[in-house]
Design a protein around this motif. Structure first.
Motif, mmCIF file in Angstrom:
data_model
loop_
_atom_site.group_PDB
_atom_site.id
_atom_site.type_symbol
_atom_site.label_atom_id
_atom_site.label_comp_id
_atom_site.label_asym_id
_atom_site.label_seq_id
_atom_site.Cartn_x
_atom_site.Cartn_y
_atom_site.Cartn_z
ATOM 1 N N GLN A 76 1.511 -0.932 18.355
ATOM 2 C CA GLN A 76 2.738 -0.261 18.784
ATOM 3 C C GLN A 76 3.314 -0.865 20.059
ATOM 4 O OE1 GLN A 76 2.013 3.871 20.082
ATOM 5 N NE2 GLN A 76 -0.173 3.355 20.168
ATOM 6 N N ASP A 122 3.834 7.485 12.713
ATOM 7 C CA ASP A 122 4.768 6.739 11.860
ATOM 8 C C ASP A 122 4.942 5.297 12.314
ATOM 9 O OD1 ASP A 122 5.115 8.970 10.333
ATOM 10 O OD2 ASP A 122 6.999 9.588 11.269
ATOM 11 N N LEU A 123 5.070 5.074 13.626
ATOM 12 C CA LEU A 123 5.278 3.722 14.126
ATOM 13 C C LEU A 123 4.054 2.849 13.877
ATOM 14 C CD1 LEU A 123 6.961 1.625 15.637
ATOM 15 C CD2 LEU A 123 6.031 2.534 17.797
ATOM 16 N N ARG A 133 1.744 3.358 11.614
ATOM 17 C CA ARG A 133 1.639 3.188 10.162
ATOM 18 C C ARG A 133 2.553 2.071 9.691
ATOM 19 N NH1 ARG A 133 1.179 6.264 5.201
ATOM 20 N NH2 ARG A 133 2.822 5.660 3.745
ATOM 21 N N GLU A 134 3.794 2.093 10.162
ATOM 22 C CA GLU A 134 4.764 1.070 9.760
ATOM 23 C C GLU A 134 4.305 -0.326 10.176
ATOM 24 O OE1 GLU A 134 9.312 -0.283 10.925
ATOM 25 O OE2 GLU A 134 8.648 1.784 11.335
ATOM 26 N N ARG A 135 3.816 -0.443 11.442
ATOM 27 C CA ARG A 135 3.376 -1.748 11.943
ATOM 28 C C ARG A 135 2.130 -2.237 11.190
ATOM 29 N NH1 ARG A 135 5.276 -2.486 17.420
ATOM 30 N NH2 ARG A 135 7.493 -1.890 17.366
ATOM 31 N N LYS A 137 3.117 -3.455 7.689
ATOM 32 C CA LYS A 137 3.807 -4.741 7.817
ATOM 33 C C LYS A 137 2.816 -5.865 8.089
ATOM 34 C CE LYS A 137 7.661 -6.976 10.204
ATOM 35 N NZ LYS A 137 8.717 -6.817 11.235
ATOM 36 N N ASN A 152 7.584 5.213 1.263
ATOM 37 C CA ASN A 152 9.022 5.097 1.038
ATOM 38 C C ASN A 152 9.294 3.827 0.237
ATOM 39 O OD1 ASN A 152 8.982 2.883 2.864
ATOM 40 N ND2 ASN A 152 9.358 4.245 4.596
ATOM 41 N N GLU A 177 10.690 0.888 0.930
ATOM 42 C CA GLU A 177 10.340 -0.394 1.547
ATOM 43 C C GLU A 177 8.832 -0.603 1.555
ATOM 44 O OE1 GLU A 177 11.072 -2.875 5.723
ATOM 45 O OE2 GLU A 177 11.808 -0.820 5.503
ATOM 46 N N GLU A 178 8.082 0.444 1.889
ATOM 47 C CA GLU A 178 6.623 0.340 1.904
ATOM 48 C C GLU A 178 6.087 0.086 0.501
ATOM 49 O OE1 GLU A 178 5.903 3.435 5.663
ATOM 50 O OE2 GLU A 178 5.593 4.086 3.589
#
Length: 666
Positions: free
Chosen positions: A92, A130-131, A133-135, A138, A172, A174-175
């Protein structure tokens, strides 16, 4: 060197140095990692001290501590999960150099213990903010593939697949795309069973078990369907299935004579087009697997199914002669017959049987569109500018039909396609002498191509559907006749507009639209000819206008294309005075002689009579003229205006037409 237990006090002093000055902290970070393996009893304290340094206010100290974290796992994998979990949380970071340091440390840790590192990353994907998880997603989806299967072994890959499936339960769009792309890189993308598993995941994400609700907020359901259809399509292609079986593997199991006996060319062509077959096997691959004599023997057999021009179009003579001498080629022809002297025909599996067992089909998706989407397609919101979700759904539906298997209750599904097709196939307008300027129906060519292709493609599963109701068949043929007469004029007009254009000129936006328009109208014309047969035929093979054409294809005179294995037919007309024979010759004395134009600025060709379609009733003629005007309105929607073309109507008067075409979704 410090060793336990006599130097335990010194190691504890190093751990306490994380509270000191900047220089002491940087030295402490290096020494904690260097002597970590010698003091297992202080492992938890050492990790906590290193974590304190990772949260220091000085970015230089943080980067040093992050860099030293993987060293804690070099000699023992017991702490890999915990270190990976710490690094996952550090993703993060907002500063780019610090984030790069985290990435490098994770990559180092993956090379030390891939499974343990992934367990730490996935724990944050499932339970983290969320941040984070997203990173983490990716990082996993973008970096894992670069490690290759030397690091991601079978055991690690199995763990990766299991964890990805858990994450896919709540993602979502994108994921989902990112994780599916990663899964396709694993063994799932290399086998037919794995591809079927991926398609099942896509179907679950598309909610095919739920009713279609086109009125969802922000077109959420429509967008999800479009997204999932696009993701699923690559797994239905023939080339993807064939990629799972290497030629060398097949040859290791079977002799050439057995393979040739089991797979007849006629059976293969029923399942694949010639261009598809040729696209799957490169010349270098063939030469690496077969001897020259075998290849030449196969060519001799192929001549009974393909014309010489078609075969020669695939392989240049110069390339063959560059590889083999003439004497070698001639000698191989003599040896060729020995490969085809099979006295007993083996009762083996046909290509269609194998494909039914070892292929991924789109039947589930096609059934859902027929039952749920088509009846409510008109409720899908269409934006005034930009994309057209209705047309996008129809295009994807047409592509899905290409790979559809046997449908349950095929008649009912074909009826739904037929009814939706009629919405875009108007009847010829009635002649009203008191209102000669009445508006003509608008023709949606892109929509018609999609639905007519779908009906034509699936119609062979129940070929007598149309003939059961003669009144419906008569009505449909009237609509086909009206549509066909208009299209023939558009094809001619578009060919004139594109004639003589260079490759650079065809790259302009206006000409690109005209090329697509020509392909669309030519495809519809080909399908109409099939459906107008009595009984309707479903034999023609076309390439959808928005799909790039590959391989050896035969281009029709009207601009359309069919596969090399497709027979050419005499163009049909819809009049009672059309010739009864399929092929006829014209006497030389009756032929019109072409005379080239004279003069520097000549724009006309003399002594050349334009072809006129057979006369039909005035109602059909007026329908053609009205359809041409409607076509002009549609192409005008693209901002494309024809450049001064004229066509001659059946009465001999010159009428200015502006060809036009339905909106193309980019």
């Amino acid at each position: 060197m410090l060793t336990a237990p006599q130097h335990a006090d010194e190691y504890l002093e190093i751990l306490m140095a994380v509270k000191g000055s900047s220089k002491e902290k940087r030295l402490a970070s290096q020494f904690i990692a260097r002597f970590f393996k010698h003091f297992p009893t202080y492992a938890d304290q050492a990790i906590e001290a290193q974590l304190d340094l990772c949260e220091d206010e000085d970015i230089a100290i943080r980067k040093q501590a992050i860099k030293d974290l993987p060293s804690l796992c070099k000699d023992s994998k017991d702490h890999t999960h915990k270190i990976s979990d710490i690094l996952a949380q550090l993703l993060q970071a907002e500063e780019s150099t610090e984030l790069a340091a985290v990435h490098n440390s994770l990559m180092t840790l993956l090379k030390i213990d891939a499974k343990g590192t992934l367990s730490g990353l996935f724990s944050q994907i499932i339970n983290g903010d969320d941040l984070i998880r997203e990173r983490c997603i990716k990082f996993v989806t973008s970096k894992i593939k670069s490690l290759g299967h030397e690091v991601i072994t079978k055991e690690v890959e199995d763990y990766l697949i299991t964890e990805c499936k858990k994450v896919l339960q709540d993602v979502n769009a994108e994921e989902f795309y990112q994780l599916l792309e990663l899964l396709s890189w694993t063994r799932l993308g290399q086998t037919v069973a794995g591809q079927q598993e991926l398609v099942d995941m896509i179907a679950e994400q598309a909610d095919l078990n739920q009713d279609f609700e086109p009125q969802s907020p922000d077109n959420e359901n429509v967008d999800r369907l479009l997204h999932c259809f696009k993701l699923a399509l690559p797994y239905f292609s023939v080339s993807t299935i064939l990629a799972c079986f290497s030629v060398s593997t097949i040859l290791a199991c079977f002799s050439v004579s057995t393979i040739l006996t089991c797979f007849s060319v006629s059976t293969s062509l029923a399942c694949f087009s010639v261009s598809t077959i040729l696209a799957c096997f490169s010349g270098s691959t063939i030469l690496a697997c077969f001897s020259v004599s075998t290849i030449l023997a196969c060519f001799k057999l192929a001549l009974s199914y393909f014309s010489e021009s078609t075969i020669l179009a695939c392989f240049s003579v110069s390339t063959i002669l560059a590889c083999f001498s003439v004497s070698t080629i001639l000698a191989c022809f003599k040896l060729a017959l020995s490969y085809f002297s099979v006295s007993t025909i083996l009762a083996c599996f046909s290509v269609s049987t194998i494909l039914a067992c070892f292929s991924v089909n789109s039947t589930r998706f096609v059934s859902y569109v027929c039952e749920q989407v088509l009846p409510r397609l008109g409720e899908v919101k269409v934006q005034e500018e930009g994309s057209n979700p209705q047309l996008e759904l129809l295009k994807l539906f047409a592509e899905l039909c290409t790979h559809c298997g046997a449908l349950d209750n095929a008649d009912a599904k074909l009826d739904k396609i037929f009814n939706k097709l009629l919405d875009y196939m108007p009847l010829p307008p009635d002649t009203d002498p008191e209102n000669p300027n009445q508006s003509e129906p608008r023709l949606e060519f892109s929509h018609v191509e999609c639905l007519m292709y779908a009906y034509h493609r699936l119609g062979k599963q129940s070929p007598d559907t149309l003939t059961k109701d003669q009144d419906r068949l008569k009505d449909f043929k009237l609509r086909l006749q009206y549509f066909a007469r208009g299209i023939q004029g558009y094809i001619k007009k578009l060919r004139e507009a594109l004639h003589g254009k260079t490759a650079e000129e065809l790259k302009t936006e206006e000409n690109k639209i005209k090329v697509i328009a020509l392909k669309t109208t030519s495809n519809i014309n080909t399908l109409i000819k099939d459906l107008f047969h009595s009984p309707p035929s479903f034999k023609s093979v076309i390439s959808l206008s928005w799909k790039p054409t590959t391989g050896a294809a035969v281009r029709h005179k009207d601009g359309g294309t069919t596969s090399s294995g497709q027979k050419r037919h005499t163009p049909i007309t819809f009049s009672s005075d059309s010739p009864s024979s399929k092929h006829y010759k014209t006497e030389k004395s009756q032929r019109e002689i072409y005379q080239p134009p004279s003069g520097k600025y000549s724009t006309k060709v003399s002594s050349y009579s334009k072809f006129q379609y057979p006369r039909t009733s005035s109602r059909a003629e007026e329908g053609e003229h009205g359809a041409a005007e409607a076509f002009g309105e549609t192409l005008a929607g693209f901002g494309v205006v024809a450049t001064g073309g004229e066509t001659t109507d059946t009465e001999g008067s010159m009428t200015q037409h502006t060809p036009h075409y339905g909106r193309q979704v980019k």
